[in-house]
Design a protein around this motif. Sequence first.
Motif, PDB file in Angstrom:
ATOM      1  N   ALA A 117      53.892  37.637  33.954  1.00  9.12           N
ATOM      2  CA  ALA A 117      53.412  38.337  34.895  1.00  9.12           C
ATOM      3  C   ALA A 117      52.196  37.636  35.689  1.00  9.12           C
ATOM      4  CB  ALA A 117      52.915  39.785  34.569  1.00  9.12           C
ATOM      5  N   GLY A 118      52.439  36.242  35.898  1.00  9.76           N
ATOM      6  CA  GLY A 118      51.215  35.392  36.627  1.00  9.76           C
ATOM      7  C   GLY A 118      51.305  35.436  37.821  1.00  9.76           C
ATOM      8  N   PRO A 119      50.474  35.697  38.800  1.00  9.22           N
ATOM      9  CA  PRO A 119      50.309  35.666  40.211  1.00  9.22           C
ATOM     10  C   PRO A 119      50.665  34.147  40.737  1.00  9.22           C
ATOM     11  CG  PRO A 119      48.201  36.088  39.740  1.00  9.22           C
ATOM     12  CD  PRO A 119      48.865  35.780  38.357  1.00  9.22           C
ATOM     13  N   ASN A 120      51.633  33.570  40.258  1.00  9.21           N
ATOM     14  CA  ASN A 120      51.604  31.866  40.639  1.00  9.21           C
ATOM     15  C   ASN A 120      51.729  31.609  42.047  1.00  9.21           C
ATOM     16  OD1 ASN A 120      51.701  31.287  37.970  1.00  9.21           O
ATOM     17  ND2 ASN A 120      53.652  32.136  37.734  1.00  9.21           N
ATOM     18  N   ARG A 121      52.251  32.565  42.922  1.00  8.50           N
ATOM     19  CA  ARG A 121      52.064  32.257  44.329  1.00  8.50           C
ATOM     20  C   ARG A 121      50.974  33.212  45.000  1.00  8.50           C
ATOM     21  NH1 ARG A 121      56.135  28.933  45.064  1.00  8.50           N
ATOM     22  NH2 ARG A 121      57.980  28.974  43.520  1.00  8.50           N
ATOM     23  N   GLY A 122      50.272  33.831  44.232  1.00  9.38           N
ATOM     24  CA  GLY A 122      49.106  34.739  44.777  1.00  9.38           C
ATOM     25  C   GLY A 122      49.659  36.271  44.649  1.00  9.38           C
ATOM     26  N   THR A 123      48.704  37.134  44.926  1.00  9.13           N
ATOM     27  CA  THR A 123      49.238  38.603  44.984  1.00  9.13           C
ATOM     28  C   THR A 123      48.447  39.268  46.025  1.00  9.13           C
ATOM     29  OG1 THR A 123      49.448  40.591  43.702  1.00  9.13           O
ATOM     30  CG2 THR A 123      47.700  39.133  43.061  1.00  9.13           C
ATOM     31  N   SER A 124      49.004  39.962  46.809  1.00 10.46           N
ATOM     32  CA  SER A 124      48.327  40.768  47.884  1.00 10.46           C
ATOM     33  C   SER A 124      47.148  41.879  47.453  1.00 10.46           C
ATOM     34  CB  SER A 124      49.319  41.109  48.826  1.00 10.46           C
ATOM     35  OG  SER A 124      50.065  42.333  48.247  1.00 10.46           O
ATOM     36  N   THR A 125      47.471  42.421  45.960  1.00 12.33           N
ATOM     37  CA  THR A 125      46.615  43.328  45.547  1.00 12.33           C
ATOM     38  C   THR A 125      45.201  42.625  45.116  1.00 12.33           C
ATOM     39  OG1 THR A 125      47.211  42.578  43.407  1.00 12.33           O
ATOM     40  CG2 THR A 125      48.433  44.627  44.382  1.00 12.33           C
ATOM     41  N   ALA A 126      44.920  41.277  45.224  1.00 13.02           N
ATOM     42  CA  ALA A 126      43.779  40.629  45.053  1.00 13.02           C
ATOM     43  C   ALA A 126      42.644  40.923  46.099  1.00 13.02           C
ATOM     44  CB  ALA A 126      43.960  39.242  44.542  1.00 13.02           C
ATOM     45  N   TRP A 127      43.343  41.113  47.266  1.00 10.86           N
ATOM     46  CA  TRP A 127      42.389  41.553  48.347  1.00 10.86           C
ATOM     47  C   TRP A 127      41.679  42.489  48.040  1.00 10.86           C
ATOM     48  CZ3 TRP A 127      41.477  37.381  51.346  1.00 10.86           C
ATOM     49  CH2 TRP A 127      42.746  36.832  52.040  1.00 10.86           C
ATOM     50  N   ALA A 128      41.892  43.418  47.351  1.00 12.89           N
ATOM     51  CA  ALA A 128      41.204  44.651  47.036  1.00 12.89           C
ATOM     52  C   ALA A 128      39.781  44.305  46.323  1.00 12.89           C
ATOM     53  CB  ALA A 128      41.731  45.886  46.217  1.00 12.89           C
ATOM     54  N   CYS A 129      39.528  43.244  45.578  1.00 13.43           N
ATOM     55  CA  CYS A 129      38.247  42.779  45.241  1.00 13.43           C
ATOM     56  C   CYS A 129      37.768  41.502  45.686  1.00 13.43           C
ATOM     57  CB  CYS A 129      38.379  42.770  43.746  1.00 13.43           C
ATOM     58  SG  CYS A 129      39.793  42.006  43.145  1.00 13.43           S
ATOM     59  N   ALA A 130      38.730  40.785  46.599  1.00 11.41           N
ATOM     60  CA  ALA A 130      38.168  39.465  47.047  1.00 11.41           C
ATOM     61  C   ALA A 130      36.922  39.300  47.914  1.00 11.41           C
ATOM     62  CB  ALA A 130      39.261  38.865  47.955  1.00 11.41           C
ATOM     63  N   LEU A 131      36.441  40.261  48.218  1.00 12.76           N
ATOM     64  CA  LEU A 131      35.185  40.239  49.128  1.00 12.76           C
ATOM     65  C   LEU A 131      33.902  39.754  48.215  1.00 12.76           C
ATOM     66  CD1 LEU A 131      35.328  43.131  51.683  1.00 12.76           C
ATOM     67  CD2 LEU A 131      35.571  40.814  52.132  1.00 12.76           C
ATOM     68  N   TRP A 132      33.932  40.410  46.959  1.00 12.54           N
ATOM     69  CA  TRP A 132      32.784  40.160  45.969  1.00 12.54           C
ATOM     70  C   TRP A 132      33.303  39.370  44.605  1.00 12.54           C
ATOM     71  CZ3 TRP A 132      35.156  44.912  47.019  1.00 12.54           C
ATOM     72  CH2 TRP A 132      35.666  45.508  45.646  1.00 12.54           C
ATOM     73  N   ASP A 133      34.394  39.021  44.726  1.00  7.48           N
ATOM     74  CA  ASP A 133      34.844  38.515  43.106  1.00  7.48           C
ATOM     75  C   ASP A 133      35.532  37.114  43.504  1.00  7.48           C
ATOM     76  OD1 ASP A 133      35.230  39.592  39.911  1.00  7.48           O
ATOM     77  OD2 ASP A 133      36.600  38.187  40.802  1.00  7.48           O
ATOM     78  N   GLN A 134      35.263  36.075  42.928  1.00 11.05           N
ATOM     79  CA  GLN A 134      35.786  34.779  43.022  1.00 11.05           C
ATOM     80  C   GLN A 134      36.961  34.807  42.697  1.00 11.05           C
ATOM     81  OE1 GLN A 134      34.797  32.085  44.785  1.00 11.05           O
ATOM     82  NE2 GLN A 134      36.611  31.410  44.391  1.00 11.05           N
ATOM     83  N   ALA A 135      37.268  35.195  41.319  1.00  7.88           N
ATOM     84  CA  ALA A 135      38.632  35.345  40.787  1.00  7.88           C
ATOM     85  C   ALA A 135      39.631  36.040  41.477  1.00  7.88           C
ATOM     86  CB  ALA A 135      38.761  35.878  39.343  1.00  7.88           C
ATOM     87  N   CYS A 136      39.276  36.925  42.200  1.00  5.16           N
ATOM     88  CA  CYS A 136      40.211  37.930  43.006  1.00  5.16           C
ATOM     89  C   CYS A 136      40.548  36.974  44.290  1.00  5.16           C
ATOM     90  CB  CYS A 136      39.372  39.073  43.450  1.00  5.16           C
ATOM     91  SG  CYS A 136      39.466  40.309  42.179  1.00  5.16           S
ATOM     92  N   ARG A 137      39.564  36.207  44.772  1.00  6.74           N
ATOM     93  CA  ARG A 137      39.779  35.088  45.709  1.00  6.74           C
ATOM     94  C   ARG A 137      40.760  34.149  45.621  1.00  6.74           C
ATOM     95  NH1 ARG A 137      34.270  36.341  46.899  1.00  6.74           N
ATOM     96  NH2 ARG A 137      33.612  34.439  45.867  1.00  6.74           N
ATOM     97  N   ASP A 138      40.589  33.590  44.287  1.00  5.74           N
ATOM     98  CA  ASP A 138      41.674  32.664  43.940  1.00  5.74           C
ATOM     99  C   ASP A 138      42.967  33.149  43.497  1.00  5.74           C
ATOM    100  OD1 ASP A 138      39.187  30.893  43.538  1.00  5.74           O
ATOM    101  OD2 ASP A 138      39.137  31.030  41.507  1.00  5.74           O
ATOM    102  N   MET A 139      43.071  34.512  43.524  1.00  5.83           N
ATOM    103  CA  MET A 139      44.367  35.306  43.102  1.00  5.83           C
ATOM    104  C   MET A 139      45.248  35.383  44.611  1.00  5.83           C
ATOM    105  SD  MET A 139      44.310  37.388  39.921  1.00  5.83           S
ATOM    106  CE  MET A 139      42.814  38.338  39.937  1.00  5.83           C
ATOM    107  N   THR A 140      44.404  35.431  45.535  1.00  6.13           N
ATOM    108  CA  THR A 140      44.790  36.015  46.928  1.00  6.13           C
ATOM    109  C   THR A 140      45.933  34.929  47.643  1.00  6.13           C
ATOM    110  OG1 THR A 140      43.161  34.790  48.226  1.00  6.13           O
ATOM    111  CG2 THR A 140      43.141  37.197  47.730  1.00  6.13           C
ATOM    112  N   PRO A 141      47.028  35.512  48.275  1.00  7.06           N
ATOM    113  CA  PRO A 141      47.956  34.362  48.701  1.00  7.06           C
ATOM    114  C   PRO A 141      47.363  33.480  49.711  1.00  7.06           C
ATOM    115  CG  PRO A 141      48.941  36.569  48.570  1.00  7.06           C
ATOM    116  CD  PRO A 141      47.618  36.634  48.571  1.00  7.06           C
ATOM    117  N   GLY A 142      47.663  32.248  49.419  1.00  9.47           N
ATOM    118  CA  GLY A 142      46.973  31.128  50.392  1.00  9.47           C
ATOM    119  C   GLY A 142      45.952  30.706  49.900  1.00  9.47           C
ATOM    120  N   SER A 143      45.335  30.954  48.747  1.00 10.01           N
ATOM    121  CA  SER A 143      43.804  30.724  48.529  1.00 10.01           C
ATOM    122  C   SER A 143      43.928  29.407  48.255  1.00 10.01           C
ATOM    123  CB  SER A 143      43.502  31.433  47.110  1.00 10.01           C
ATOM    124  OG  SER A 143      44.235  31.110  45.984  1.00 10.01           O
ATOM    125  N   TYR A 144      42.690  28.523  48.185  1.00 14.54           N
ATOM    126  CA  TYR A 144      42.565  27.051  47.609  1.00 14.54           C
ATOM    127  C   TYR A 144      43.360  26.797  46.383  1.00 14.54           C
ATOM    128  CZ  TYR A 144      40.586  22.752  46.303  1.00 14.54           C
ATOM    129  OH  TYR A 144      40.353  21.411  45.904  1.00 14.54           O
TER     130      TYR A 144
END
Length: 236
Positions: A141-168
Amino acid sequence: MLTARQRLLALLTLCLALLAPLSAHAADRGTAAASDQASSRNPVIFVHGYNADPGVWGSLRGDLRAAGYADAELFSWGYDTHQSVNEVLAGRLGAYVEEVRRQTGAAKVDVVAHSFGSLVSRWYVKFGGGQTTVDHWVSLAGPNRGTSTAWACALWDQACRDMTPGSYVVKNLNAGDETPGAVAYATFWSNCDEVVNPDDSVPLTGAANTPVGCLKHNDLLGDDPTSAGVRAFLAS
């Protein structure tokens, strides 16, 4: 002259003397076979997911022990899941891999990752030297191409930003060869995963991609068919 009873006892003694070396030889062969199997097996490193800890691996560790693994061959890496995949965590995983290799004397390890741990371990394999130290890599269950649910915490959490679709992290992991080197790659994914969205973010080109049916995100950690699939892949 020996009596009939004495002759019988002498014959039995001779038979036992002849059979003993054969039994010992058979036992030695059995011990050697078990030893050869153990020596050809890689130690396994488990990499947990976001907001989790090594305790999530209890079920799969138990299944591997039942399959013949010793506790000294099973390692659960714990880490702070709120840090950067590429700048911090992949390097720390690499150091842990080297420590496991030093402890066990193994040339290579197998890595089994869940969720966010898939990105951390993939970065180590692709960019951190893991292509020479990892034999089998498994993503549950790896978000290997990113997961949209990570946007929920991306504003304050680096790991969440890394999991968003299209991240670095996601862009670089999937640029070019998604499964580089001689590493054997496998993914296991659910079409009912409430965390990874879309569901087909998990499979990778060049990997053995296995759908597990309708399971929740964390249910893959304790699912018997998934465990059997992981064990079979590690033994391949």
